[in-house]
Design an enzyme around this catalytic site. Sequence first.
Site, mmCIF file in Angstrom:
data_model
loop_
_atom_site.group_PDB
_atom_site.id
_atom_site.type_symbol
_atom_site.label_atom_id
_atom_site.label_comp_id
_atom_site.label_asym_id
_atom_site.label_seq_id
_atom_site.Cartn_x
_atom_site.Cartn_y
_atom_site.Cartn_z
ATOM 1 N N MET A 38 43.624 38.671 51.004
ATOM 2 C CA MET A 38 42.191 38.532 50.773
ATOM 3 C C MET A 38 41.402 39.790 51.113
ATOM 4 O O MET A 38 40.177 39.739 51.251
ATOM 5 C CB MET A 38 41.651 37.337 51.572
ATOM 6 C CG MET A 38 42.063 35.990 51.015
ATOM 7 S SD MET A 38 41.415 35.659 49.356
ATOM 8 C CE MET A 38 39.676 35.440 49.731
ATOM 9 N N TYR A 39 42.081 40.927 51.239
ATOM 10 C CA TYR A 39 41.336 42.169 51.445
ATOM 11 C C TYR A 39 40.389 42.378 50.257
ATOM 12 O O TYR A 39 40.814 42.369 49.100
ATOM 13 C CB TYR A 39 42.278 43.370 51.536
ATOM 14 C CG TYR A 39 43.250 43.341 52.689
ATOM 15 C CD1 TYR A 39 42.851 42.932 53.957
ATOM 16 C CD2 TYR A 39 44.569 43.743 52.515
ATOM 17 C CE1 TYR A 39 43.741 42.913 55.018
ATOM 18 C CE2 TYR A 39 45.469 43.736 53.581
ATOM 19 C CZ TYR A 39 45.051 43.320 54.823
ATOM 20 O OH TYR A 39 45.939 43.299 55.870
ATOM 21 N N CYS A 43 35.638 37.526 45.713
ATOM 22 C CA CYS A 43 35.402 38.009 44.352
ATOM 23 C C CYS A 43 36.617 38.721 43.787
ATOM 24 O O CYS A 43 37.062 38.431 42.683
ATOM 25 C CB CYS A 43 34.179 38.931 44.337
ATOM 26 S SG CYS A 43 33.835 39.632 42.708
ATOM 27 N N LYS A 52 37.294 36.629 35.441
ATOM 28 C CA LYS A 52 36.714 37.363 34.313
ATOM 29 C C LYS A 52 37.767 38.167 33.566
ATOM 30 O O LYS A 52 37.670 38.376 32.356
ATOM 31 C CB LYS A 52 35.578 38.272 34.780
ATOM 32 C CG LYS A 52 34.240 37.557 34.951
ATOM 33 C CD LYS A 52 34.340 36.336 35.838
ATOM 34 C CE LYS A 52 33.063 35.650 36.142
ATOM 35 N NZ LYS A 52 33.258 34.476 37.041
ATOM 36 N N GLY A 166 32.041 18.737 36.367
ATOM 37 C CA GLY A 166 31.538 19.428 35.182
ATOM 38 C C GLY A 166 30.457 20.442 35.486
ATOM 39 O O GLY A 166 29.565 20.672 34.666
ATOM 40 N N ILE A 169 31.663 26.059 37.633
ATOM 41 C CA ILE A 169 33.064 26.457 37.808
ATOM 42 C C ILE A 169 33.940 25.715 36.817
ATOM 43 O O ILE A 169 34.811 26.300 36.153
ATOM 44 C CB ILE A 169 33.530 26.194 39.252
ATOM 45 C CG1 ILE A 169 32.790 27.100 40.238
ATOM 46 C CG2 ILE A 169 35.037 26.416 39.379
ATOM 47 C CD1 ILE A 169 33.098 26.808 41.691
ATOM 48 N N HIS A 426 20.315 50.109 18.125
ATOM 49 C CA HIS A 426 20.692 49.145 17.082
ATOM 50 C C HIS A 426 22.065 49.520 16.538
ATOM 51 O O HIS A 426 22.357 50.705 16.362
ATOM 52 C CB HIS A 426 19.649 49.184 15.965
ATOM 53 C CG HIS A 426 20.033 48.360 14.766
ATOM 54 N ND1 HIS A 426 19.848 47.004 14.718
ATOM 55 C CD2 HIS A 426 20.600 48.727 13.580
ATOM 56 C CE1 HIS A 426 20.267 46.550 13.548
ATOM 57 N NE2 HIS A 426 20.736 47.580 12.842
#
Length: 441
Positions: A38-39, A43, A52, A166, A169, A426
């Site tokens: 967990m270093y 996230c 992600k 629901g 997450i 654009h």
Amino acid sequence: MNNYQAIIIGFGKAGKTLAATLAKVGWRVAIIEQSNTMYGGTCINIGCIPTKTLVHDAHEKLAFANAMQRKSAVVSFLRDKNFHNLADLEHVDVIDGRAEFIDAHTVRVIKDDGELELNGEKIFINTGAQSVFPEISGLKTTPGVFDSTGLLNLTELPARLGILGGGYIGVEFAAMFARFGSKVTIFEAAGEFLPREDRDIAEAIATILNDEGIEIILNAQVAAVSSVEEAVQLHTGTGLRTVDALLVASGRKPATETLQLQKAGVNVNERGAIIVDKYLRTSADNIWAMGDVNGGPQFTYISLDDFRIVRDTLLGKGVRNTEDRQHVPYSVFMTPTLSHIGMKETQARATGADIQVVKMMAAAIPRARVMNDTRGVLKAIVDSKTQQILGVTLLCVESHEMINIVKTVMDAGLPYTVLRDQIFTHPTMSESLNDLFSLIK
């Protein structure tokens, strides 16, 4: 006894950033982390980065096994980098083990090879949050039931994935695994889907998920969970449902249970969140709590802002505090992404203000057609008298980038016309903000 100017419990965003900052000005710092996996914090290891990465690879149609291997490589690289960012600093000691308070200045670290006592002038708690399992018979003991961390470590794609809950997450994992090829079913106990969202937005999200083959069952009262033929069986009010894996996505709570906070005189609320003032100081004068553990919004960027507040207290003018925060945005990385900032329509109408609400479909955006994803809707709420933006919801591709532009305008107190008349490149998704705010009369 090992003496430090600062002891930091937890290797999360706020903790690791504070450790490096204090060390660079000469403080002697100890940072304690319960797990060497967990270093870098939630996230990097079990939250934003792995999910992600998988969302991206699912969208790219990468095979599940290959996506999991890439996810592991990304996480391993960042974890090692985060470890060395602190461990290689002259004034920082990284200590593996579980921390608990002896008193307000003394921390016991329970290690694999014994115990260690540390004394700290100032102590900072950054232990994050942990998954909540509802009191459902068999839920904690049935094989094939996972929290989000466990699901991220699967090596084979479940043909049928059930999701208990629901919320955001659950929605994010549902969209991801459906893209990989799982048949996904969301079991939501409430009678409304995503009750925090306006109904038009919730319905648009449900339509997108349904079109991906995701089944959403509302009022799903799961009484028990059991194992049957290497699968997971859910006992619901309407009968039995069987899945190959079940994700428990019922929320997260502050990780404080093992800290022995009462021995340090640190108070918590009914959810176990550490009670802090606007400067993040606890009921013990020399102890602060940062990130998810203090019960605030559970976002990495809030943890980072917590660091900024504490840094200003220790090294700055001591004026920055949580009341300075304006308009905290969020993004749910389903495909396309849901992003929001400010008020929902129901909230804005409840204020009694004279408001205008405008919407446009993502299908009207040229860039969305270029990217071959025209699903979704854009919605804005404006105060007719002040011309201030009250809230924006973007359900479209790249909304997670667009929402930051809206935040900048809202924080600056600028009128909606800034976005209506801004010159954007654009073809981009951002230029759709011209069109959205042009609908205001």
